[in-house]
Design a protein around this motif. Sequence first.
Motif, PDB file in Angstrom:
ATOM      1  N   VAL A  38       0.834  -1.206   0.000  1.00 31.07           N
ATOM      2  CA  VAL A  38       0.000   0.000   0.000  1.00 31.07           C
ATOM      3  C   VAL A  38       0.866   1.253   0.000  1.00 31.07           C
ATOM      4  CG1 VAL A  38      -1.644   1.326   1.380  1.00 31.07           C
ATOM      5  CG2 VAL A  38      -1.984  -1.111   1.061  1.00 31.07           C
ATOM      6  N   LEU A  42       0.901   4.091  -2.982  1.00 30.93           N
ATOM      7  CA  LEU A  42       0.558   5.485  -2.718  1.00 30.93           C
ATOM      8  C   LEU A  42       1.727   6.434  -2.938  1.00 30.93           C
ATOM      9  CD1 LEU A  42      -1.648   5.082   0.465  1.00 30.93           C
ATOM     10  CD2 LEU A  42      -2.392   5.491  -1.876  1.00 30.93           C
ATOM     11  N   GLU A  43       2.931   5.998  -2.646  1.00 26.72           N
ATOM     12  CA  GLU A  43       4.134   6.826  -2.800  1.00 26.72           C
ATOM     13  C   GLU A  43       5.199   6.049  -3.582  1.00 26.72           C
ATOM     14  OE1 GLU A  43       4.700   9.918  -1.890  1.00 26.72           O
ATOM     15  OE2 GLU A  43       2.736  10.162  -0.978  1.00 26.72           O
TER      16      GLU A  43
END
Length: 67
Positions: A38, A42-43
């Motif tokens: 995750v 996201l990054e």
Amino acid sequence: MLWLLSGGALLLTTLVPLHTELLGWTPAFWLLGAPLVVLLVLEPALPRQFLALCRPRRHTLHAAVWH
């Protein structure tokens, strides 16, 4: 990030075992693998930024002369 840190702490303190006969590797996945995936989704630039922080900076002679 908090999910990853708390999962790592739980596994390091052995409050939750890394592998169980009933669940297999499921605790390790949900406490380390899933938050890592995750976080990377996201990054995506995060690993590159982390490596840039860890890499020692070299000062060149040219930059030192002109400053």
